[in-house]
Each structure stands twice: as structure tokens, then as C-alpha cells.
Scaffold this motif. Structure first.
Motif, mmCIF file in Angstrom:
data_model
loop_
_atom_site.group_PDB
_atom_site.id
_atom_site.type_symbol
_atom_site.label_atom_id
_atom_site.label_comp_id
_atom_site.label_asym_id
_atom_site.label_seq_id
_atom_site.Cartn_x
_atom_site.Cartn_y
_atom_site.Cartn_z
ATOM 1 N N UNK A 24 1.140 -1.415 -0.092
ATOM 2 C CA UNK A 24 -0.182 0.156 -0.091
ATOM 3 C C UNK A 24 1.011 1.539 -0.338
ATOM 4 N N UNK A 25 0.460 2.289 -0.524
ATOM 5 C CA UNK A 25 0.805 3.634 -0.926
ATOM 6 C C UNK A 25 -0.259 4.713 0.039
ATOM 7 N N UNK A 65 3.894 5.235 -5.022
ATOM 8 C CA UNK A 65 5.065 5.470 -4.315
ATOM 9 C C UNK A 65 5.540 6.217 -5.004
ATOM 10 N N UNK A 66 5.743 7.320 -6.431
ATOM 11 C CA UNK A 66 6.824 8.173 -6.850
ATOM 12 C C UNK A 66 6.871 9.380 -6.937
ATOM 13 N N UNK A 67 5.332 9.292 -6.002
ATOM 14 C CA UNK A 67 4.504 11.117 -5.255
ATOM 15 C C UNK A 67 5.712 10.867 -4.438
ATOM 16 N N UNK A 88 11.035 5.056 1.779
ATOM 17 C CA UNK A 88 12.552 5.459 0.647
ATOM 18 C C UNK A 88 11.662 4.893 -0.589
ATOM 19 N N UNK A 89 10.396 4.715 -0.480
ATOM 20 C CA UNK A 89 10.614 3.036 -1.966
ATOM 21 C C UNK A 89 10.623 3.763 -3.207
ATOM 22 N N UNK A 90 11.068 2.966 -4.005
ATOM 23 C CA UNK A 90 11.376 3.619 -5.628
ATOM 24 C C UNK A 90 10.611 2.522 -6.482
#
Length: 140
Positions: A24-25, A65-67, A88-90
Motif C-alpha cells: 500500500x501507499x 509510490x513515485x509521488x 524511501x520506496x522507489x
């Protein structure tokens, strides 16, 4: 001095054996998004978690996640729920060695279609006892 990795042997085993992984994000406006991960791998130093998700099923999740870079991962076990959170997800493309690892891990992953990788460093790991819906947890 470097901080110790949060992933101990019990967490490592749960992640390695996971058959269900929810990711989730959220958006900047806190709109939630959720999707499945098909596999999970922990780095040798136990500091980084890498997930593989089916690209066609997680478009909004990847955007979030990118945002914001924030991620929450839930892995149910026989008697508890493992939760990992990171900031710090990428999003990355799977490398060739990732695809080899995935193919060796499961034949279902060979036919999973277009996969995308998400990597993060856990900031927090919590074991939630039972499956009662309680929101309290015990730190790993």
C-alpha cells in the motif's frame, strides 16, 4: 556507526515464505492505494526489501509510490500479521538477475507477465498478533 538492520531471522523467514503480500501507499492528499506483490527478496545485508508487482494491476499504487516514496507491506502468517513500513520506496525495472531469481523461485512467476520492482528500506517492522483486526502491534 551504521544502524542495525531491522530484519531479523523471523522476519526474513516470513518474507521468504510469503504466499500473500499486500502493498500500500498513498497520494499527497492521503488517498490510499493497494495492490499485490508476487514475490519478495531481502538484500544480503538485510537492509533493503525488493518486491515484484504485476504492472497491469498496480498503476495507481506505483504512481503514489513515485509521488511520496512511502510504502506499507503486509504479510499474513499462520498466527499473525507482519507489517513493514518505509519512506524511501522507489520503482525500478527488474534486472536480468532478478528475472532469473524469480523464474527459479516459482513457475507461476514465469507467466506473471510484465513485472515492476519496488525497493525500500524498512523504517518500522511490527508483528500484529492474531487476526482479530486489532491495530496494536509488537515491534519486531
Amino acid at each position: 556507526m551504521e544502524d542495525a538492520a531491522l530484519i531479523d531471522d523471523t522476519v526474513l523467514a516470513a518474507l521468504h515464505e510469503a504466499t500473500l503480500i499486500a502493498v500500500a501507499s498513498r497520494s499527497a492528499a492521503r488517498q490510499p492505494s493497494i495492490g499485490p506483490a508476487l514475490a519478495c527478496r531481502v538484500s544480503a545485508d538485510r537492509r533493503t526489501v525488493q518486491l515484484w508487482l504485476p504492472r497491469d494491476a498496480v498503476g495507481l499504487l506505483l504512481t503514489h509510490i513515485l509521488i511520496c516514496g512511502r510504502i506499507a507491506v503486509a504479510v499474513p502468517t499462520a498466527d499473525s500479521l507482519l507489517q513493514l513500513k518505509g519512506s524511501d520506496a522507489r520503482v525500478t525495472e527488474p534486472a536480468d538477475d532478478d528475472l532469473v531469481w524469480l523464474a527459479a523461485r516459482s513457475s507461476k512467476l514465469q507467466t506473471a507477465g510484465d513485472l515492476v520492482a519496488v525497493c525500500f528500506t524498512p523504517d518500522d517492522i511490527v508483528w500484529q498478533a492474531g487476526r482479530t483486526g486489532s491495530i496494536s502491534g509488537t515491534p519486531a
